[in-house]
Design a protein around this motif. Structure first.
Motif, short mmCIF file in Angstrom:
data_model
loop_
_atom_site.label_atom_id
_atom_site.label_comp_id
_atom_site.label_asym_id
_atom_site.label_seq_id
_atom_site.Cartn_x
_atom_site.Cartn_y
_atom_site.Cartn_z
N PHE A 1 26.92 8.28 -61.27
CA PHE A 1 25.71 8.70 -61.48
C PHE A 1 24.79 8.55 -60.07
CE2 PHE A 1 21.39 7.31 -62.25
CZ PHE A 1 20.74 8.37 -62.53
N GLY A 2 24.66 7.65 -59.55
CA GLY A 2 24.27 7.16 -58.51
C GLY A 2 24.56 7.99 -57.06
N THR A 3 25.79 8.13 -56.96
CA THR A 3 26.45 8.88 -55.62
C THR A 3 26.07 10.35 -56.04
OG1 THR A 3 28.22 7.37 -55.65
CG2 THR A 3 28.43 9.49 -54.42
N THR A 4 26.24 10.81 -57.20
CA THR A 4 26.07 12.33 -57.58
C THR A 4 24.67 12.63 -57.28
OG1 THR A 4 28.10 12.38 -58.90
CG2 THR A 4 26.83 14.36 -59.10
N SER A 5 23.60 11.64 -57.77
CA SER A 5 22.27 12.19 -57.53
C SER A 5 21.96 12.25 -56.22
CB SER A 5 21.45 10.96 -58.05
OG SER A 5 21.72 10.72 -59.32
N HIS A 6 22.69 11.81 -55.09
CA HIS A 6 22.54 11.85 -53.93
C HIS A 6 23.24 13.19 -53.42
CE1 HIS A 6 20.31 8.42 -52.34
NE2 HIS A 6 20.94 7.83 -53.25
N THR A 7 24.45 13.43 -53.77
CA THR A 7 25.06 14.65 -53.28
C THR A 7 24.52 16.12 -53.87
OG1 THR A 7 26.65 14.47 -54.90
CG2 THR A 7 27.31 13.48 -52.90
N VAL A 8 24.03 15.86 -55.06
CA VAL A 8 23.32 17.19 -55.70
C VAL A 8 22.20 17.62 -55.01
CG1 VAL A 8 22.29 18.10 -57.84
CG2 VAL A 8 24.55 16.84 -58.00
N ALA B 1 29.68 18.66 -54.28
CA ALA B 1 28.80 17.38 -54.98
C ALA B 1 29.67 16.49 -55.81
CB ALA B 1 27.62 18.18 -55.65
N TRP B 2 30.22 17.00 -56.92
CA TRP B 2 30.97 16.13 -57.68
C TRP B 2 32.28 15.60 -57.10
CZ3 TRP B 2 28.97 14.53 -62.45
CH2 TRP B 2 27.94 15.19 -62.71
N GLY B 3 32.93 16.36 -56.26
CA GLY B 3 34.13 16.16 -55.79
C GLY B 3 34.22 14.91 -54.87
N SER B 4 33.27 15.09 -54.12
CA SER B 4 33.13 14.04 -52.85
C SER B 4 32.55 12.70 -53.66
CB SER B 4 31.98 14.57 -51.67
OG SER B 4 30.69 14.84 -52.35
N ALA B 5 31.57 12.86 -54.58
CA ALA B 5 31.28 11.52 -55.18
C ALA B 5 32.65 10.97 -56.07
CB ALA B 5 30.14 11.96 -56.27
N PHE B 6 33.30 11.79 -56.72
CA PHE B 6 34.50 11.19 -57.52
C PHE B 6 35.45 10.32 -56.44
CE2 PHE B 6 38.73 11.39 -59.09
CZ PHE B 6 38.72 11.20 -60.31
N VAL B 7 35.77 11.07 -55.29
CA VAL B 7 36.68 10.26 -54.34
C VAL B 7 36.24 9.14 -53.95
CG1 VAL B 7 37.72 10.75 -51.86
CG2 VAL B 7 37.80 12.64 -53.61
#
Length: 315
Positions: free
Chosen positions: A110-117, A151-157
């Motif tokens: 949640f926190g990481t994807t907020s930034h990448t999005v 956005a989602w892939g980089s956060a997931f890794v």
């Protein structure tokens, strides 16, 4: 030996929870409950609206739809458990180790994807304002999909490595010193060396914030230069409307994050730190759809048309 290993790496953990005074339990519970309900209704409503209205099938709105899904996911994994524990005695604040891992993973996602999005949305605003003649050729459906996957892939890794380093550790404690599970709380259960976890956690934070802040500063600097050198009032007005919304949402997330990091330095304010970590989920999830909904002329027009059609049907 097997029994000893089982008790050492316990599969049942205890959550410290949020220590709320007895007289405040129900007001705080109701605040969380209605906040969660509001987040679900408004975010699903905005996503559904973008899906059904062809006028909103634009890169800006399609990229924005990542935020409602992220807000729903982040709050749905965390808030129900926090609310449930508020109504239970501390001895019943148990959670399975595997559920704790899932909760920690989604919390950090949640926190990481907020930034990448918000980073990919900044890129969209940069292309729209600095390269308006090439916007349609650059921001194709394929590009929107690529940016979303990034956005989602980089956060997931990033988060998978973070949690993977924690899962490898043996646990000799069972108390999670937090209202919900996160990576730091999990690796603090270990009696093994956590030097690698701390090093990666610091690197993770620096890389994410540097990339996030760097991309925002770079795109907004270029947008500002274009607006200052351009004499087009319509361009400046468009830039002010779309960019102020995006920047406001970004600043809310950054401010929440800084508040949590700052309060970590003051153990005597642990209650406020815990409350802040919960509000870190609630505030963006509640404000994002409102801010974008009020700013967007297309969304306002759709809602106005829908309200007027309801009135006509009633009359």
């Amino acid at each position: 030996m097997l029994m000893e290993n089982y008790t050492y790496n316990s599969l049942t953990l205890q959550l410290e929870g949020l220590s709320v005074p007895k007289e405040s339990v129900y007001p705080v519970f109701l605040f969380f409950f209605f906040s969660y309900l509001f987040i679900l209704i408004v975010n699903l409503g905005i996503a559904f609206l973008v899906f059904i209205d062809t006028n909103l099938h634009q890169p800006m709105y399609l990229l924005f739809c990542n935020l409602p899904f992220n807000d729903i996911l982040g709050n749905s994994i965390m808030l129900p458990r926090v609310m449930m524990n508020m109504l239970r005695p501390p001895s019943e604040h148990s959670i399975s180790y595997y559920e704790c891992i899932v909760q920690a993973f989604t919390t950090h996602m949640f926190g990481t994807t907020s930034h990448t999005v918000l980073m990919i949305m900044a890129f969209d605003r940069y292309v729209a304002i600095c390269k308006p003649m090439h916007y349609a050729s650059i921001m194709t459906n394929r590009m929107v999909i690529k940016l979303t996957v990034f956005a989602w892939g980089s956060a997931f890794v990033l988060v998978a490595i973070l949690l993977g380093l924690t899962i490898r550790l043996n646990r000799c404690r069972t108390m999670i010193m937090n209202p919900y599970c996160d990576n730091a709380s999990l690796f603090k259960l270990s009696c093994d060396s956590v030097v690698i976890n701390n090093a990666y956690g610091l690197t993770f934070t620096v890389v994410l914030l540097t990339s996030s802040i760097g991309s925002i500063v770079l795109t907004y600097t270029k947008i500002t230069v274009v607006c200052l050198t351009s004499k087009s009032k319509s361009l400046n007005s468009k830039a002010l409307k779309t960019c102020s919304t995006h920047l406001f949402v970004y600043l809310i997330i950054v401010f929440n994050g800084i508040s949590i990091i700052t309060l970590h330095r003051f153990p005597q304010y642990s209650f406020y730190r815990k409350l802040c970590t919960i509000l870190f989920h609630i505030i963006p999830g509640s404000l994002n759809p409102i801010i974008y909904g009020l700013q967007s002329k297309e969304i306002r027009k759709f809602l106005l048309k829908w309200i007027m059609s309801k009135k006509v049907l009633q009359s």
